[in-house]
Design an enzyme around this catalytic site. Structure first.
Site, PDB file in Angstrom:
ATOM      1  N   ASP A 143     -10.996   1.950  -2.886  1.00 22.79           N
ATOM      2  CA  ASP A 143     -11.471   1.419  -1.662  1.00 22.79           C
ATOM      3  C   ASP A 143     -13.102   1.659  -2.058  1.00 22.79           C
ATOM      4  O   ASP A 143     -13.664   1.284  -0.631  1.00 22.79           O
ATOM      5  CB  ASP A 143     -10.574   2.554  -0.523  1.00 22.79           C
ATOM      6  CG  ASP A 143      -9.322   2.869  -0.262  1.00 22.79           C
ATOM      7  OD1 ASP A 143      -9.300   0.920  -0.534  1.00 22.79           O
ATOM      8  OD2 ASP A 143      -8.641   3.380   0.278  1.00 22.79           O
ATOM      9  N   ASP A 172       0.740  -0.740  -0.029  1.00 28.59           N
ATOM     10  CA  ASP A 172       0.073   0.061  -0.152  1.00 28.59           C
ATOM     11  C   ASP A 172       1.058   1.274  -0.303  1.00 28.59           C
ATOM     12  O   ASP A 172       2.187   1.278   0.568  1.00 28.59           O
ATOM     13  CB  ASP A 172      -0.970  -0.268   1.301  1.00 28.59           C
ATOM     14  CG  ASP A 172      -2.254   0.629   1.307  1.00 28.59           C
ATOM     15  OD1 ASP A 172      -2.354   1.326   0.157  1.00 28.59           O
ATOM     16  OD2 ASP A 172      -2.948   0.561   1.934  1.00 28.59           O
TER      17      ASP A 172
HETATM   18  C1  GLA Z   1      -5.934   1.957   2.273  1.00 31.72           C
HETATM   19  C2  GLA Z   1      -5.849   1.004   1.427  1.00 31.72           C
HETATM   20  C3  GLA Z   1      -7.469  -0.146   2.174  1.00 31.72           C
HETATM   21  C4  GLA Z   1      -6.786  -0.177   3.638  1.00 31.72           C
HETATM   22  C5  GLA Z   1      -6.260   1.350   4.309  1.00 31.72           C
HETATM   23  C6  GLA Z   1      -5.585   0.206   6.117  1.00 31.72           C
HETATM   24  O1  GLA Z   1      -6.735   2.905   2.521  1.00 31.72           O
HETATM   25  O2  GLA Z   1      -6.535   1.072   0.386  1.00 31.72           O
HETATM   26  O3  GLA Z   1      -7.408  -1.509   1.407  1.00 31.72           O
HETATM   27  O4  GLA Z   1      -5.331  -1.238   3.009  1.00 31.72           O
HETATM   28  O5  GLA Z   1      -5.194   1.103   3.763  1.00 31.72           O
HETATM   29  O6  GLA Z   1      -4.575   1.368   5.895  1.00 31.72           O
END
Ligand code: GLA
Length: 719
Positions: A539, A469
């Site tokens: 997301d 990420d």
């Molecule tokens: C980002 C990712 C999510 C999750 C969060 C965790 O927003 O896109 O899928 O993993 O971080 O903090």
């Protein structure tokens, strides 16, 4: 022969495409043509109307230059911009040599499309030089013989005695005759990624880009010009996509002679590069795709190329495991027992891979600390990573883990030990986003730390999957470790540092499935796809929102590159409630499929439905992830969306129709399919028979009552 050279004309041809260059009498390189395939010697300078008509502008402005530079009458965005030791920007590059080479070479330190056999592509290198300053440029092309996709990049060399300051470097800048085009790009924001925008191109410039140090949610490194009548299935489209994950500039322009240009490369707002004598700079690679079969025709070329010759490694061609991720199920509130129960119930339903998301390390119970401290939190994981991983593996499931390796929390042991390891400007506040700063990957010791931190987590956890990420963009994007005259190199050096880390880790852990993520789809670009075959698309897991996000993403990216999950209702991002069937039908046709909710809280009926969705996803994943995809109905401003897949051998097709909002007294929707065998017979899952011709010319009809419904129907070709 895909590349021929005669009478100072290069003709590059592949698939249905030709790209023609000309070295004029002054030694300048001109682009005569990029479009539908022509015979090898069919386009020559006498056929083009340059430069012969009168104007108050210098003729240079109207020349179809392949490498426009400043100072001699070019007033647009330069393809290479250099400040020389005399203090001026005049660049006069003339062709000196060229080489036609079978196959395609990689680019040092940068992601790039590749060949597996030399016969797949042919390369052309053209050297140009500016004798006064010693500036030299090698233009690098490759044409893929089957598809006609063309890659284009350049190496800029200081062959002179004095330092040069590179202020701009485009991977491609291609002139197109005429101006009757629409410009198409993919705009967005967090949770609303990659919405197609189509606008008429007028005189002047239409520019998009990113200065964020990431390709970004807001714009994607892709731009196309569409002929006026071009639609999904017909008409001419010229696309440019950049194999890069950092800041970029992309533009389309029309001059006062009514001709246009498409360009993409480094963003000069956040980039410059000092070239000492003997040094060189390599631009990222642009991938140029022309289609005479509309946007779907362009997408098909990008999909196949990016799925099979950009993505790499063990998982490239393998069916992706059905996963369950605990993020939306638990957020930070979990421990080993809770995770184990989710995995166990998921396994019961048919899930193959359990992924532990954010919150397992340091003291992290919210997003305000611990990035950089990559050791398990004993109060959540008393037996450490290995303890949980062993239990998951004991369920005969794969184990996956989340990391955000490029980041550092100011509240972390790593920051307390190394407060200078983040990008920053000494003496200025360090702007935090999501309570975090960005590690300075231009520094070797920081890269070594990140590589070792990720490697030791992978070793200890014996993870089969890693979600990589990256949850913020750059603000004070400078590395104090660089001398002041090189600080504007920080962003690109960061990207080179990241690519170096990714190359090493993916090489050392060849069986790990890597999924890229950046607040969802904030770094969904071809650069990351080279290292990681899938990316978390957004997301936003709402089924209706995902129709648009997946539709827009598919303009460039293969379906196998997208992560798509079923989540709980009401949806956490937009509070909409949709059925399990609709959520399943959107996610299982959206690429690498999974669940992202607390399955332990599902009712027995919901579990039964989930079991059915997972079985269906497994049945269809070969077709969805490897089949030929086409968009059929756009969801934007519409009541329906539709797309389809056809297996490469033509034996199966899948039609996916989604109802958004319903209306009273509506007839069934009828959707024309494409790419079938009109003479063949197809059987659907209810046993109904159709001729290919009727599916293509009359359409497949479906009656989907109510809001948020779907019909996903598999059609088998009857032998
Ligand atoms: C980002 C990712 C999510 C999750 C969060 C965790 O927003 O896109 O899928 O993993 O971080 O903090």
């Amino acid at each position: 022969m895909p590349i021929v050279y005669r009478n100072r004309v290069f003709t590059l041809s592949g698939g249905d495409i030709s790209y023609v260059l000309h070295v004029n009498e002054d030694g300048k390189l001109m682009n005569l043509y990029w479009g539908k395939r022509v015979p090898d010697h069919a386009v020559h300078p006498e056929l083009s109307d340059y430069p012969g008509f009168a104007s108050f502008d210098l003729p240079v402005y109207w020349l179809p230059s392949e490498l426009p530079t400043l100072g001699q009458g070019w007033y647009g965005t330069p393809a290479v911009d250099v400040l020389n030791a005399q203090g001026d920007h005049v660049v006069d590059l003339r062709v000196t040599e060229h080489r036609i080479i079978p196959g395609k070479k990689g680019l040092p330190g940068l992601p790039a499309v590749y060949t597996e056999e030399d016969g797949e592509a042919c390369s052309l290198e053209i050297d140009l030089a500016d004798p006064l300053t010693g500036l030299a440029v090698t233009l690098q092309y490759a044409v893929f013989e089957a598809s006609g996709a063309i890659t284009r990049s350049m190496r800029i060399i200081n062959a002179g005695p004095d330092p040069l300051s590179l202020r701009g470097a485009l991977a491609a800048s291609v002139p197109l005759w005429g101006s009757d085009y629409d410009v198409l790009h993919l705009k967005g924001s967090w949770a609303r990624e990659r919405t197609p925008v189509r606008t008429p191109l007028g005189q002047g410039k239409y520019e998009i880009g990113s200065q964020r140090g990431a390709s970004g949610h807001e714009e994607n490194p892709f731009l196309a010009l569409c002929g006026k009548g071009a639609g999904e299935h017909s008409g001419e489209v010229w696309g440019v996509s950049l194999v890069y994950s950092g800041s970029f500039l992309a533009g389309a322009s029309t001059d006062n002679a009514g001709n246009s240009r498409l360009y993409m490369g480094m963003n000069p707002q956040v980039f410059s590069w000092l070239l000492q004598p003997g040094e060189s700079f390599q631009t990222p690679e642009a991938v140029l795709v022309y289609s005479s079969r509309g946007l779907n025709g362009m997408s098909r070329i990008y999909h196949r190329l990016y799925r099979t010759r950009l993505a790499r490694g063990f998982w490239r061609d393998r069916p992706r495991p059905v996963l369950i991720n605990n993020w939306e199920g638990t957020y930070f509130d979990f421990d080993e027992e809770k995770l184990y129960r989710i995995a166990r119930d998921g396994k019961e339903l048919g899930v193959e891979l359990f992924v532990m998301d954010d919150g397992w390390f340091g003291r992290r119970n919210s997003d305000n600390c611990s990035l950089g401290d990559w050791t398990a939190n004993p109060s959540k994981l008393p037996r450490g990573l290995a303890g949980l991983s062993d239990r998951i593996h004991g369920l005969d499931m794969l184990f996956g883990i989340w990391m955000e390796p490029e980041m550092i929390s100011p509240d972390s042991d790593l920051f307390r030990a190394h407060p200078d390891w983040c990008l920053h400007v000494p003496g200025r506040a360090r702007t935090e986003e999501r309570n975090q700063l960005i590690l300075d990957l231009t520094r070797k010791e920081v890269r070594e730390y990140v590589t070792e931190a990720v490697s030791s987590v992978l070793r200890e956890s014996r993870a089969d999957y890693l979600k990589w990420d990256m949850n913020r963009n750059m603000t004070e994007y400078f590395s104090p470790a660089l001398p002041p005259e090189q600080r504007m190199e920080s962003q690109h050096r960061y990207m080179l540092g990241l690519y170096e880390i990714l190359e090493e880790i993916t090489r050392n852990f060849p069986h790990v499935l890597f999924e890229s993520c950046s607040g969802g789809g904030g770094r969904f670009d071809p650069g990351m796809l080279y290292y990681m075959p899938q990316t978390w698309t957004s997301d936003n897991t709402d089924a209706v929102s995902r129709l648009g996000i997946q539709y827009g993403t598919s303009i460039v990216y293969p379906i196998s590159a997208m992560g798509a999950h079923v989540s709980a209702v009401p949806n956490h991002q937009c509070r909409r409630t949709t059925s399990m069937e609709m959520r399943g039908d959107v996610a299982l046709c959206g690429g690498a499929f999974g669940f992202e909710l607390d399955v332990t809280s599902l009712s027995p009926e919901e579990k039964e439905q989930a079991r059915g969705v997972i079985a269906r996803a497994k049945e269809l994943r070969g077709l969805v992830q490897q089949g030929i995809f086409r968009r059929l109905l756009s969801p934007f401003g519409a009541r329906y969306a539709a797309w389809q897949f056809v297996r490469e051998d033509g034996k199966q097709a899948l039609i996916c129709i989604y109802r958004i909002l319903s209306e009273a007294n509506m007839p069934p929707v009828r959707v024309k399919m494409h790419g079938l065998d009109p003479a063949a017979t197809y059987r659907d899952e209810t046993g109904k028979l159709y001729s290919g011709a009727s599916l293509m010319y009359l359409g497949f009809s479906a009656c989907i009552p109510g809001d948020f419904g779907s019909c996903v129907m598999l059609l088998e070709k009857v032998e």
